[in-house]
Scaffold this active site. Structure first.
Site, PDB file in Angstrom:
ATOM      1  N   ASP B 128       5.470  -5.857  -4.288  1.00 19.49           N
ATOM      2  CA  ASP B 128       6.146  -6.690  -5.275  1.00 19.49           C
ATOM      3  C   ASP B 128       5.521  -6.417  -6.638  1.00 19.49           C
ATOM      4  OD1 ASP B 128       7.940  -8.629  -6.146  1.00 19.49           O
ATOM      5  OD2 ASP B 128       6.515 -10.257  -5.857  1.00 19.49           O
ATOM      6  N   HIS B 135       8.979 -13.181 -17.864  1.00 18.36           N
ATOM      7  CA  HIS B 135       8.419 -13.970 -16.760  1.00 18.36           C
ATOM      8  C   HIS B 135       6.892 -14.025 -16.855  1.00 18.36           C
ATOM      9  CE1 HIS B 135       7.647 -15.542 -12.750  1.00 18.36           C
ATOM     10  NE2 HIS B 135       6.950 -14.474 -12.458  1.00 18.36           N
ATOM     11  N   GLU B 201      12.411 -16.748  -6.377  1.00 20.16           N
ATOM     12  CA  GLU B 201      12.233 -15.820  -7.492  1.00 20.16           C
ATOM     13  C   GLU B 201      13.390 -14.829  -7.429  1.00 20.16           C
ATOM     14  OE1 GLU B 201       8.241 -14.149  -7.594  1.00 20.16           O
ATOM     15  OE2 GLU B 201       7.483 -15.959  -8.560  1.00 20.16           O
ATOM     16  N   TYR B 246      -4.904 -17.956  -4.606  1.00 18.91           N
ATOM     17  CA  TYR B 246      -4.700 -16.605  -5.134  1.00 18.91           C
ATOM     18  C   TYR B 246      -5.855 -15.995  -5.915  1.00 18.91           C
ATOM     19  CZ  TYR B 246      -3.758 -17.356 -10.130  1.00 18.91           C
ATOM     20  OH  TYR B 246      -3.880 -17.621 -11.462  1.00 18.91           O
ATOM     21  N   LYS B 255       3.458 -16.671  -0.310  1.00 18.72           N
ATOM     22  CA  LYS B 255       4.588 -15.740  -0.387  1.00 18.72           C
ATOM     23  C   LYS B 255       5.067 -15.252   0.978  1.00 18.72           C
ATOM     24  CE  LYS B 255       4.667 -14.772  -4.993  1.00 18.72           C
ATOM     25  NZ  LYS B 255       5.867 -14.736  -5.829  1.00 18.72           N
ATOM     26  N   THR B 351      10.040 -11.344 -10.650  1.00 27.04           N
ATOM     27  CA  THR B 351      11.061 -12.258 -11.159  1.00 27.04           C
ATOM     28  C   THR B 351      11.709 -11.698 -12.419  1.00 27.04           C
ATOM     29  OG1 THR B 351       9.696 -14.041 -10.332  1.00 27.04           O
ATOM     30  CG2 THR B 351      11.449 -14.653 -11.856  1.00 27.04           C
TER      31      THR B 351
END
Lengths: 421, 421
Positions: B128, B135, B201, B246, B255, B351
């Site tokens: 990702d 964003h 997202e 995170y 996620k 996103t």
């Protein structure tokens, strides 16, 4: 638990006694492979044995041992794979029918030195944890605040992140030093070039043997049912690439150029005699992470560096049992949100550092951020890994006829490739 | 470039004109599948057409369209897969031999509403990215420093991280709200329970069509040769789980409980007429990220929320072309260290937010961290996604007979599961 004698000679200090019987895959030439086990200095071609009728009573699928990867074998489930392991132990015990037939068997046994081992599983998903309190503390002291070395979440969860499955390679696969963006703190923008801070990380990984569906959770007290076995794992790291890229989304190109694993998967059942207590946890964990019995495995580990000029220098001696977070806790945490697991998934432990400086599991810690160069046998020193160096990791539990070992994962580092743009 | 007429009626505003011809896989009942394309309101079973001899001149492998996943088809290479796409366009053009034969054909055409689409590729590796400047800036303003919203590395590289391949599911797969550790800033330790900040997202992903070997790099100017096509991608996020876990290794359980994709892969060749300029980059990038021509695709995107009580409310309208980092830059960056790519890999954009508040691609930004609740058509408001809500993402390029669309990815959220410990 005295292991009976094998009719194959097993040298003293062999990792591959009758008590072990790990599983791997070897190359039989282009496009041909077979599942194998290791005994003493030999590998045993299980496909040849199967086709000669030796596994008849176990009702195995016909081509189960001619697969490129162990995934279909592992998918048979522990009842079956444990029965195969036990039956192999019988076949290679002195006085077995196989011993009597052995003169007529061809291509079943090969010297380990003469065959090429392959990556044993198709790695579906790969996660790297960060489960050594000593390692996390060392990193925190070096890069953050010695007074608050552990981040606030560390004692509450086995912190982990997703890694790259495609670049996991088997022992003896050559790797190139990675190129990447490197930012000199004195400059205002990054430069591009080969990593100058290439490091190993001494880790172990477990391989999933039973899948779940999306939404399922694996209970911490049943997690071992989902674990087929373990391997040695070298989580190669380019510290300079990593430090510039990792905020805020974590390690990426500093890690995914390669991870190296040992060729044999040692089953949890083979490791059972070496079960031992896991470290007490200093903070009470949430119920989903609470184990009825906190146990782990006593596996001695070492890392050596061999240079062109000299034999090996052992630079680290550690033990798997030091890890603060256990494999069941890692797997329970990973699935508590419903994340599904697949056969062939690999979950690495994070760097396994002990409490003493000799037991630190990376060059970053051993040479303490470059401030304490390591002396090698050829008179040279190292703060990170140089081109031409070979990094060798070994691990085993127990001794003598009971020894259950992993062999090694060894990797030579080639210079960085030239970039064509 | 006038598209000829099809003998299948194609409704106005259909995403699936003759100009499109995407690829997907549908279920034909337990254990049976076929590769399909979509035209108008129908899907076309390519396996039935192949077995009736229609692809004879293309010399395709016999079972190429009866595979569970598109991976073997994609592996044929662009020359072949493009020829298949063009040939399908001919077959469904008014006056074709297929039109004449069509009365005798059975089970080739099915109403889209009547079939179940499956995840079209076996996802090998999933990454990702975080490639929308708007964003990344919004997140930086909300959680860090409005004066220094972008982190120092952001303008120098397409920041990305590895995600979870196993939990990528196709549109209409129900998902459960995830459970996890959530830390109230006012407390000194985390609690456990269902996420209270479930978010979508809006992203797009590209699928790899050509593999590389470990050590290879993909040049930014050749990167599109490695991209088979694109999909809509909803990167579900549990903000409260994510924020506690995170640091320092990136997003994980916040996620990996699910990501949802649209069932059809639209080829880059179908999108070619909608190529447009990519945004200028404000900082000079390193040579390996410099494109001879900076282009992207003009793909209109929208997100709607449907509740039990009401029809949809469109909450976001954005466009793929806003992204600061292009797909070629993402792929060149990902492989610059030698990381190998595999057919079926999925690379999501991050996103896709535009410059105006209506174009923000997540609830976090649309409702600005909970401070600006969104009004839905049934009179209720939302700051995050509630149980029972259905999130629908749509995308298309062009209009009329030239329209090339993605259909949609729609997902209903079920309540969190109870935990058994």
């Amino acid at each position: 638990m005295n292991q009976p004698k094998s009719w194959i000679e097993i040298p003293e200090n062999s990792d591959f006694t009758l008590a072990n019987i790990p599983f791997g895959v070897y190359s039989k030439g282009k496009g041909h492979f077979a599942v194998a086990t290791a005994i003493g200095e030999y590998i045993v071609d299980l496909d040849m044995l199967h086709k000669a009728g030796y596994f008849g009573l176990l009702e195995l699928p016909k081509n189960i041992f001619s697969s490129r990867y162990l995934n279909p074998f592992i998918a048979l489930g522990k009842e079956k794979t444990n029965a195969v392991r036990k039956y192999i132990q019988e076949l290679f015990t002195k006085g077995s029918t196989l011993e009597k037939d052995s003169k007529s068997l061809v291509n079943v046994l090969h010297k380990q030195q003469e065959v090429k081992m392959l990556l044993p599983v198709k790695v579906r998903n790969y996660t790297d944890f960060y489960s050594s309190k000593e390692h996390a503390t060392n990193v925190g002291v070096m890069f953050r605040d010695p007074e608050n070395a552990l981040l606030p979440n560390w004692l509450h969860m086995p912190v982990g992140y997703h890694g790259r499955a495609s670049s996991i390679v088997v022992s003896e696969t050559l790797i190139h030093r990675p190129n990447g963006q490197i930012k000199d703190p004195a400059k205002d923008k990054p430069d591009f070039g080969p990593s100058k801070r290439l490091d190993f990380e001494l880790e172990m990984a477990f391989v999933i043997g039973k899948e779940t569906q999306l939404g399922d959770m694996v209970s911490v007290n049943k997690a071992e049912e989902y674990i087929f076995g373990m391997m040695l794992f070298n989580d190669w790291s380019a510290r300079d690439i990593q430090v510039w890229e990792y905020v805020p989304l974590g390690p990426f190109l500093g890690k995914n150029f390669a991870s190296s694993v040992s060729p044999w998967i040692v089953t949890l059942e083979a490791l059972e005699p070496y079960r031992t207590k896991a470290p007490e946890q200093s903070v009470e964990v949430l119920p989903y992470l609470k184990e009825k019995q906190r146990t782990t495995f006593d596996i001695q580990l070492e890392v050596a560096i061999a240079t062109k000029e000299a034999k090996e220098t052992v630079v680290c001696q550690s033990n798997f049992k030091h890890l603060y977070w256990t494999m069941p806790q890692q797997l329970a945490h990973h699935t508590i949100n419903g994340c599904n697991i697949e056969i062939g998934d690999m979950y690495a432990s994070g760097t396994i550092s002990g409490t003493t400086p000799e037991s630190f599991g990376s060059m970053l810690e051993l040479a303490w951020k470059g401030s304490k160069p390591l002396q090698l046998a050829d008179g040279s020193t190292r703060v990170f890994i140089q081109d031409g160096d070979k990094v060798i990791m070994r691990g085993h539990a127990g001794e003598g006829t009971q020894r259950v070992g992993f062999g090694c994962v060894q990797t030579e580092v080639l210079p960085a490739k030239n970039i064509e743009i």
